[in-house]
Design a protein around this motif. Structure first.
Motif, short mmCIF file in Angstrom:
data_model
loop_
_atom_site.label_atom_id
_atom_site.label_comp_id
_atom_site.label_asym_id
_atom_site.label_seq_id
_atom_site.Cartn_x
_atom_site.Cartn_y
_atom_site.Cartn_z
N ASP A 85 53.95 31.74 39.95
CA ASP A 85 53.39 32.92 40.59
C ASP A 85 52.91 33.98 39.60
N ALA A 86 52.98 33.68 38.29
CA ALA A 86 52.51 34.67 37.31
C ALA A 86 50.98 34.68 37.29
N THR A 87 50.40 35.89 37.41
CA THR A 87 48.94 35.96 37.46
C THR A 87 48.39 36.94 36.44
N TRP A 88 47.14 36.75 36.09
CA TRP A 88 46.42 37.68 35.24
C TRP A 88 45.86 38.81 36.10
N SER A 89 45.38 39.86 35.42
CA SER A 89 44.88 41.02 36.17
C SER A 89 43.63 40.68 36.99
N ASP A 90 42.94 39.58 36.66
CA ASP A 90 41.77 39.22 37.46
C ASP A 90 42.12 38.19 38.54
N GLY A 91 43.43 37.93 38.72
CA GLY A 91 43.85 37.08 39.81
C GLY A 91 44.11 35.63 39.43
N LYS A 92 43.63 35.19 38.26
CA LYS A 92 43.85 33.80 37.86
C LYS A 92 45.32 33.58 37.50
N LYS A 93 45.76 32.35 37.59
CA LYS A 93 47.14 32.03 37.26
C LYS A 93 47.36 31.96 35.75
N VAL A 94 48.55 32.36 35.31
CA VAL A 94 48.90 32.20 33.91
C VAL A 94 49.37 30.77 33.72
N VAL A 95 48.68 30.03 32.85
CA VAL A 95 49.01 28.62 32.67
C VAL A 95 49.44 28.34 31.24
N ALA A 96 50.05 27.19 31.05
CA ALA A 96 50.56 26.82 29.72
C ALA A 96 49.44 26.82 28.68
N THR A 102 45.03 41.15 31.30
CA THR A 102 46.46 41.21 30.98
C THR A 102 47.27 40.68 32.16
N ASN A 103 48.58 40.55 31.94
CA ASN A 103 49.42 40.00 33.02
C ASN A 103 50.67 40.83 33.28
N GLY A 104 50.74 42.05 32.71
CA GLY A 104 52.00 42.79 32.73
C GLY A 104 52.09 43.84 33.82
N PRO A 105 53.12 44.70 33.72
CA PRO A 105 53.38 45.69 34.78
C PRO A 105 52.31 46.78 34.88
N PHE A 106 51.60 47.06 33.77
CA PHE A 106 50.57 48.10 33.82
C PHE A 106 49.22 47.53 33.40
N LEU A 107 48.17 48.20 33.86
CA LEU A 107 46.81 47.82 33.48
C LEU A 107 46.22 48.92 32.61
N LEU A 108 45.40 48.52 31.65
CA LEU A 108 44.76 49.49 30.76
C LEU A 108 43.59 50.12 31.53
N SER A 109 43.70 51.42 31.88
CA SER A 109 42.58 51.97 32.66
C SER A 109 41.61 52.77 31.80
N SER A 110 42.09 53.43 30.73
CA SER A 110 41.12 54.04 29.81
C SER A 110 41.72 54.17 28.43
N TRP A 111 40.85 54.21 27.45
CA TRP A 111 41.30 54.32 26.07
C TRP A 111 40.35 55.25 25.34
N LYS A 112 40.74 56.53 25.26
CA LYS A 112 39.94 57.47 24.47
C LYS A 112 40.51 57.46 23.07
N HIS A 113 39.75 56.89 22.17
CA HIS A 113 40.28 56.65 20.84
C HIS A 113 40.76 57.92 20.16
#
Lengths: 235, 305, 532
Positions: free
Chosen positions: C102-113, C209-220
């Motif tokens: 059930d692990a998924t990436w942020s775009d919905g695809k499954k995390v595979v080996a 990404t596949n974690g608890p948070f998504l990167l929404s912006s990055w002002k360098h």
């Protein structure tokens, strides 16, 4: 061990129990040496350069002044940071690095003054009675432009002190706390800034020392300029 | 005008070349390289990295490669910010530095113009004394001290401004005041003496004799003519503001180029240090060029030089 | 006044007044609302590409964007995350990971080996030039592939048998290998994203990404914003947004915290001298770290080629005094493996004993320090390193009569000196890459690149090789005890000083923040107190 200002320690102490008043006194040696030393180095190098350039005139002058122009175009603080890291973060290193970026000011002043002085009647007459170039330069022209150089010198000292303490404040300046010479005021101010909320005296006294020293030299410079420069005196 | 311009441009290129060469040489001579870490890398891993950045080539070949790159407008990759090029970093960090510089300069002008004029108008009176004293104080106050004092008063004690957080409302105010104080003092001083000189000229006396109102004399006749020396100072001053802001960017956590310069030096990120230095130099060159041209427009005597 | 000059002045001043007013009105706008959590990163993360990142700032961001096969539990043992379970077979030389479905990436695809296989081979690819490539050198042919001796990545001992099964073949049994599965450089990667966007694949619009948070912006150089991942397979985090600021001046960062503009500060944002005041504040905490500080001796050069001199210097240091000076929750140590790690043993090491130290020094031919050559101690330019060096300098002067010269060096200069020509005494430290004693003990193996003292002991090398392959925990501890005794009591090429802590300051309004002893900031479970 950290004490606030009191009767035992006028300016308080730092975290290792060192008396801040004493540290500032020793720091004065660093700041003043850098300030005066740099100004003198720049004065000697720059004046000789400017004298030669202005006196020689023609294509030599042109070439030498192109070099000065290029130096003027350098971002001096940035070059100073790189140079002082390269030369070592000690007094001599900082002195040379600062001298490297500040001599051009003297060169320009000296050259400008020489160009004026060269036209003066008594210089021409000295040449005509056969005085050597060196003699004309040193005996006739140098004394004549001395006043202007002195004013520039007085203003260079606080500029050097400012540059050194700024660099020390961001942790890139003189960093040799175990020499007998003492710690730069900029470094003391940085230590104090890191403890500003709990121990304001740690930044207050070094900052005041830097400010008052630069202020004194600026007042001195203004005074000298008013006395020596007839143009401003008139006003 | 054209030959003058070409000459100045050639001069600018020469300055850039000297700066590039100087920083390149100085950086390579500094002990420690960009990939020295406390976790020392196995030699083969290090070799992979050096190959990637051409650091395994001879010194002169690297230099030639770099100069060729600059000539083609390529500032190279950043060693530290692996995913970004130096051009990326400059694009992100130059605008805050420029904005701060312009803001500080505007502030300095806004304050120094009335002060300078007032000081000259009431020459040797208390206003004059107050202005010159304040200018001397301003020239003597290092900006890192002023910054600390402002944070202490306005952020910690009064809570009017955030101590940092670039981009939030009002975040540029404290840094701009800090940065603008010294140029403001210099401009006040310069304008005052320039005004005094102009006020002594014959045409002012003529105007006064003709019964022109004093305010008009001051602002229309005298100020206009006194602004020429101020103009010449503006170029270098602006460059100093943009380049000299690195301490302030540090103290107020502003995402500008100056802050990058310091960290890039300590990280030995060679291309980034050189890139930032070159961009600063280019700004300096342009500012001086602009002033020269402006000056030759305002004061025709310069053109014949 | 009707002059145009006056008008332009107004144009300059009016916006200023406006800004001042806006600023004055806005001062409370950023207070804690329970939805947005604001932390100080200190600096710009050099890279969010977990194959290339090398520093704790980058990893602290990545750790909140990504999860891997395993993560540390409270006792720093690897616990499954994307892996459902694993089998260690063939005497430890082969590991089979079974992945959850059930692990998924942020775009919905499954995390595979296959995502792991791709990521690991990318890490090892010499063209990637990753600094942490050596993390996986225990894998069959990994080192050879990285060094260019093998060009076909199929020979590297990692392969996806199917979408949920990952097989890893090791050169030797490595008890710590499972710990490496918690290290961000071993996290999976999506081949399509990396290949499509090249070096720009970590920008907010491109990253997968596949974690608890998504990167929404990055002002360098300014701030990074994360938002909660609603589809995170372990459940959506309680806080909606995270703001990560990059304020590198600690005084400024502290001012922001005290103004209510930041909710969390770590050690890098808390000035030492402010700690006594802050220690009284709610939310101030010391988190012990798997990180040790030591002084090392150049054992090949006079006078520290004599073990008696080394012992004398070690026994003249009163370690218990140092924590009270540093106030950062440090724990004095005489042994090398830090507390919180397997095989930590406080009984090992030379105690503080000035008379014995003086006796040893006399025996070595320097009674009361007379005739002792001039020696230098180097350390890198940092406040706390300076404080320790000055204190220890005083102890040596008092107890041995030897005045050691101190020299502080800028970081890169200091590293160069350690590598090329270490002086008589040097300061150094080590933080765990993975929480296993192997990582600490291996530091002083004769072949280790960080063995700056150039000390060599074949028995020590033997012990640590044996321990690295020993799968029985008790036997391992005994082997490490023996090794530590050689290091800290018999040969003494180094003197352990203390293990460090991280001082942290958390807005009392929040709870659930995990700052583990590997120095990772985990925000997944942070929530506002009122929601409890």
């Amino acid at each position: 061990m950290l004490e606030s200002p009191g009767t035992n320690h006028w300016f308080g102490t730092d975290e290792l129990g060192r008396d801040l008043f004493t540290r500032i006194l020793y720091g004065a040696r660093v700041s003043l040496t850098v300030g005066i030393g740099t100004a003198l180095v720049a004065l000697i190098v720059g004046t000789l350069y400017g004298l030669l350039s202005g006196y020689a005139g023609g294509s030599v002058d042109n070439l030498l002044m192109r070099i000065v122009d290029i130096f003027y175009g350098l971002p001096d603080l940035l070059i100073f940071v790189l140079l002082s890291l390269f030369l070592g973060r000690n007094i001599v290193g900082v002195l040379i690095a600062l001298g490297f970026i500040s001599w051009v000011r003297f060169a320009r002043v000296a050259r400008g003054q020489v160009l004026q002085a060269k036209e003066l009647v008594y210089v021409e007459s000295a040449r005509s009675i056969g005085a050597s170039h060196a003699r004309v330069l040193l005996r006739h022209i140098l004394p004549n432009i001395f006043a202007q150089l002195l004013v520039t010198l007085t203003f260079s000292i606080p500029a050097a002190i400012l540059a050194e303490s700024t660099l020390s404040f961001i942790g890139l300046g003189i960093n040799d706390p175990y020499s007998n010479w003492g710690t730069s005021w900029g470094t003391l101010a940085q230590d104090g800034w890191r403890a500003m909320r709990s121990y304001p005296h740690l930044i207050f006294f070094p900052a005041t020392a830097i400010f008052l020293t630069i202020l004194s030299f600026n007042f001195l410079g203004n005074g000298l300029r008013d006395i020596l420069d007839p143009k401003t005196r008139r006003l | 005008m054209a030959p003058f311009l070409i000459k100045r441009l050639l001069h600018g290129v020469a300055v850039l070349w000297v700066v590039a060469t100087l920083t390149f040489a100085l950086l390579r001579l500094l002990p420690g390289g960009p990939f020295d870490r406390d976790r020392r890398l196995p030699p083969e891993v290090m070799a992979n990295i050096e190959a990637k950045y051409h650091l395994n080539e001879p010194f002169l070949a690297q230099y030639a490669r770099y100069i060729r790159g600059i000539a083609a407008g390529d500032l190279g990759p950043s060693y530290k910010y692996i995913d970004r090029t130096v051009a990326d970093v400059v694009r992100d960090t130059l605008p805050p530095s420029m904005f701060l510089g312009i803001f500080a300069l505007a502030l300095a002008l806004a304050v120094s113009l009335p002060l300078g004029v007032a000081a000259a108008a009431w020459h040797d009176r208390w206003i004059d004394r107050a202005c010159t004293t304040m200018a001397t104080l301003g020239i003597s106050l290092p900006n890192f001290i002023l910054g600390a004092v402002l944070i202490w008063i306005f952020s910690l004690k009064l809570g009017w401004f955030q101590a940092a957080r670039w981009g939030s409302p009002g975040s540029a105010v404290l840094p701009a005041i800090t940065l603008g104080a010294m140029p403001c003092a210099q401009l006040t001083y310069l304008l005052r003496s320039s005004m005094l000189e102009t006020l002594g000229e014959d045409f002012i006396r003529t105007a006064r004799a003709k019964g022109v109102r004093e305010a008009l004399v001051l602002f229309k006749h005298a100020l206009r003519n006194s602004l020429i020396p101020v103009l010449t100072l503006l170029g270098p001053l602006f460059a100093i503001l943009v380049a000299g802001s690195f301490v302030i960017e540090y103290v107020f956590a502003i995402p500008g180029m100056g802050r990058f310069f310091i960290t890039a030096v300590t990280d030995r990120d060679y291309p980034l240090v050189m890139g930032v230095t070159l961009v600063y130099t280019a700004i300096l060159v342009c500012a001086n060029l602009a002033v020269d041209m402006l000056y030759s427009v305002v004061d025709p005597r310069v053109r014949t030089r | 006044m009707t002059f145009s000059f006056g008008k332009s002045l107004c144009r300059l001043i009016l916006p200023l007044v406006f800004l001042l007013v806006v600023a004055a009105c806005n001062r409370n706008s950023g207070s804690a609302d329970g939805k947005t959590f604001r932390v100080n990163l200190g600096t710009e993360p050099p890279s969010l590409d977990w194959s290339l990142a090398t520093d704790h700032v980058s990893f602290n961001v990545i750790a909140n964007l990504m999860v891997g096969l395993a993560e540390f539990d409270k006792t720093l043992k690897p616990a499954p995350v994307i892996a459902k379970s694993w089998d260690v077979v063939d005497g430890g030389k082969r590991i089979i990971f079974h992945l959850r479905e059930d692990a998924t990436w942020s775009d919905g695809k499954k995390v595979v080996a296959g995502d792991f296989e791709f990521s690991w081979k990318r890490l090892l690819d010499p063209k990637t030039a990753s600094e942490y490539s050596y993390t996986l050198f225990d894998i069959v042919n990994a080192e050879e592939y990285n060094h260019g001796k093998i060009t076909d990545d199929k020979e590297v001992g990692v392969s996806a048998l199917d979408d949920t099964t990952l097989e890893v073949r090791l050169k030797n049994p490595a008890p710590y290998f499972l710990s490496l599965m918690t290290f961000e450089v071993t996290f999976p990667q999506r081949r399509d994203a990396v290949e499509k966007y090249g070096s720009k694949w970590t920008e907010p619009d491109n990253i997968v990404t596949n974690g608890p948070f998504l990167l929404s912006s990055w002002k360098h150089e300014n701030e990074i914003r994360l938002k909660a991942n609603p589809n995170f397979f372990l459940g959506k985090p309680a806080i909606d947004n995270v703001e990560m600021m990059m304020v590198n001046e600690m005084t400024t960062a502290l001012a922001l915290y005290e103004q209510g503009q930041l909710d969390f500060l770590d050690n890098h944002s808390i000035p030492i001298l402010e700690k006594p005041r802050l220690a009284k504040a709610q939310g101030f905490q010391h988190v012990p770290q798997l990180r040790g500080e030591y002084y090392g001796f150049a054992v090949n050069k006079k006078p520290f080629d004599d073990v008696r001199v080394r012992k004398a210097f070690a026994m003249a240091i009163d370690r218990n005094f140092l924590p009270s000076l540093l106030r950062g929750g440090e724990q004095a140590a005489t042994s090398w493996i830090p507390p919180g790690m397997l095989a930590y043993n406080a009984k090992i090491g030379l105690p503080y004993n000035p008379p014995e130290a003086r006796r040893l020094l006399r025996e070595a031919g320097y009674p009361e320090g007379k005739g002792f050559p001039a020696v230098t101690l180097i350390y890198n330019t940092l406040d706390d390193k300076k404080t320790v060096a000055e204190a220890v300098q005083g102890m040596w002067k008092r107890n041995l009569g030897v005045l050691v010269r101190l020299e502080n060096l800028e970081w890169k200069v200091y590293l160069k000196r350690l590598q090329n020509d270490p002086p008589a005494i040097f300061r150094a430290g080590w933080g765990a890459d993975y929480p296993d004693p192997d990582n600490f003990i291996k530091l002083f193996a004769s072949y280790s690149p960080q063995n700056y003292s150039r000390w060599k002991n074949s028995r020590y090398d033997q012990l640590l090789e044996q321990a690295a392959r020993e799968m029985n925990e008790q036997k391992r501890v005994r082997l490490y005890n023996d090794a530590q005794k050689i290091l800290c009591e018999v040969d003494v090429p180094i003197v352990p000083l203390f293990s460090t802590s991280e001082s942290t300051l958390l807005n009392p309004h929040y709870t659930g923040l995990e700052y583990n002893s590997m120095g990772r900031l985990v925000l997944r479970n942070v929530k506002a107190r009122s929601e409890k």
